[in-house]
Design an enzyme around this catalytic site. Structure first.
Site, PDB file in Angstrom:
ATOM      1  N   ARG A  85       0.863  -1.153  -0.025  1.00  0.00           N
ATOM      2  CA  ARG A  85       0.095  -0.190  -0.072  1.00  0.00           C
ATOM      3  C   ARG A  85       0.975   1.180   0.069  1.00  0.00           C
ATOM      4  O   ARG A  85       1.846   1.349   0.988  1.00  0.00           O
ATOM      5  CB  ARG A  85      -0.815  -0.007   1.138  1.00  0.00           C
ATOM      6  CG  ARG A  85      -1.725   1.131   1.302  1.00  0.00           C
ATOM      7  CD  ARG A  85      -1.456   1.840   2.771  1.00  0.00           C
ATOM      8  NE  ARG A  85      -2.406   3.292   2.813  1.00  0.00           N
ATOM      9  CZ  ARG A  85      -2.583   3.861   3.925  1.00  0.00           C
ATOM     10  NH1 ARG A  85      -1.793   3.339   5.070  1.00  0.00           N
ATOM     11  NH2 ARG A  85      -3.196   4.737   4.052  1.00  0.00           N
ATOM     12  N   ASP A 142      -3.342   4.679  -2.592  1.00  0.00           N
ATOM     13  CA  ASP A 142      -4.492   5.252  -2.038  1.00  0.00           C
ATOM     14  C   ASP A 142      -5.155   6.300  -2.926  1.00  0.00           C
ATOM     15  O   ASP A 142      -6.191   6.556  -2.889  1.00  0.00           O
ATOM     16  CB  ASP A 142      -4.323   5.834  -0.579  1.00  0.00           C
ATOM     17  CG  ASP A 142      -4.646   4.955   0.384  1.00  0.00           C
ATOM     18  OD1 ASP A 142      -5.471   4.173   0.269  1.00  0.00           O
ATOM     19  OD2 ASP A 142      -4.108   4.816   1.251  1.00  0.00           O
ATOM     20  N   HIS A 199     -14.525   6.418   5.915  1.00  0.00           N
ATOM     21  CA  HIS A 199     -13.321   5.704   6.419  1.00  0.00           C
ATOM     22  C   HIS A 199     -13.004   6.305   7.709  1.00  0.00           C
ATOM     23  O   HIS A 199     -12.772   7.450   7.792  1.00  0.00           O
ATOM     24  CB  HIS A 199     -12.324   5.953   5.332  1.00  0.00           C
ATOM     25  CG  HIS A 199     -10.993   5.205   5.934  1.00  0.00           C
ATOM     26  ND1 HIS A 199     -10.794   3.839   5.715  1.00  0.00           N
ATOM     27  CD2 HIS A 199     -10.113   5.844   6.989  1.00  0.00           C
ATOM     28  CE1 HIS A 199      -9.589   3.689   6.423  1.00  0.00           C
ATOM     29  NE2 HIS A 199      -9.168   4.973   7.136  1.00  0.00           N
ATOM     30  N   GLY A 201     -10.891   5.698  11.102  1.00  0.00           N
ATOM     31  CA  GLY A 201      -9.808   4.754  11.753  1.00  0.00           C
ATOM     32  C   GLY A 201      -8.877   5.924  12.410  1.00  0.00           C
ATOM     33  O   GLY A 201      -9.217   7.084  12.882  1.00  0.00           O
ATOM     34  N   GLY A 203      -7.104   7.980  10.942  1.00  0.00           N
ATOM     35  CA  GLY A 203      -7.522   9.060  10.012  1.00  0.00           C
ATOM     36  C   GLY A 203      -9.048   8.798   9.583  1.00  0.00           C
ATOM     37  O   GLY A 203      -9.471   7.636   9.427  1.00  0.00           O
TER      38      GLY A 203
END
Length: 220
Positions: A85, A142, A199, A201, A203
């Site tokens: 990633r 990403d 999303h 988390g 962030g």
């Protein structure tokens, strides 16, 4: 092998092709400066990570890599590729690709746009490339999921000279959004309509989809 070498964690999983459940996985957490470094392999207990200085995030990250890489090398006969990633692919890298020397050099130039993440991502690539020189290293980005953002959503309220240097909204958490979108498409006929994804988390961000494509996101 999938590797996510982030700013505060290092996560990994060994997968068979087209299988969602890993054969082996684990993670290191608390690698940020001042954090409490700890790790877990598989379903084993959480253990403290003995880094030379708990206040030094770089040392904790290097210690995590030093523990993980030999375990991967021991399983190298199973590996067809190591897939990383990478937070920032810029405007150029909008799909997964082989991480050769030329690609890595272009990705290093993007580090000022993601200084907390990009150097760690690329350090992970370098560590596995040294340990497994015959195994292809690939990158997934990403930012790639948000390549479909319309021009008005890419623009930031900045002078044109700064925009020309690459300062624009790229969007992040794209690999997470791509996963959620695929799962949603498998379970809902409304997935191709107007959808808002979150999303949440270390962030957090939001992403608006239309026709399964990113058309707006909160994270610049």
């Amino acid at each position: 092998l999938a590797v996510n070498a982030g700013s505060s964690s290092l996560k990994f999983g060994l997968y068979l092709e087209q299988q969602d459940k890993p054969l082996w996985s684990g993670q290191f957490e608390g690698l940020e400066p001042g954090g409490r470094p700890r790790w877990r392999s598989g379903a084993g207990p959480v253990q403290d990570l003995a880094a030379s200085s708990a206040d030094d995030g770089a040392t904790a990250f290097d210690t995590a890599l030093a523990l993980l890489v030999p375990q991967v090398v021991a399983r190298a006969a199973q590996l067809d590729a190591v897939v990383h990633r990478i937070v920032h692919g810029g405007a150029e890298f909008v799909s997964a690709c082989l991480l050769d020397a030329g690609v890595l050099e272009r990705l290093r130039r993007l580090a000022p746009l993601a200084p907390l993440h990009q150097p760690h991502n690329l350090a992970g690539v370098a560590a596995f490339a040294r340990a497994l020189p015959g195994v292809p290293q690939l990158g997934c980005f990403d930012t790639a999921f948000h390549a479909s953002l319309p021009p008005v959503e890419r623009q930031l309220p900045l002078p044109a000279a700064l925009a020309a240097q690459g300062l624009r909204r790229y969007g992040f958490h794209g690999l997470s959004y791509a996963h959620v979108q695929r799962r949603l498409a498998a379970s809902s006929a409304r997935a191709t309509g107007r959808v808002l994804l979150a999303h949440l988390g270390n962030g957090a961000s939001l992403c608006a989809l239309q026709g399964s494509r990113s058309i707006a996101t909160t994270m610049g």
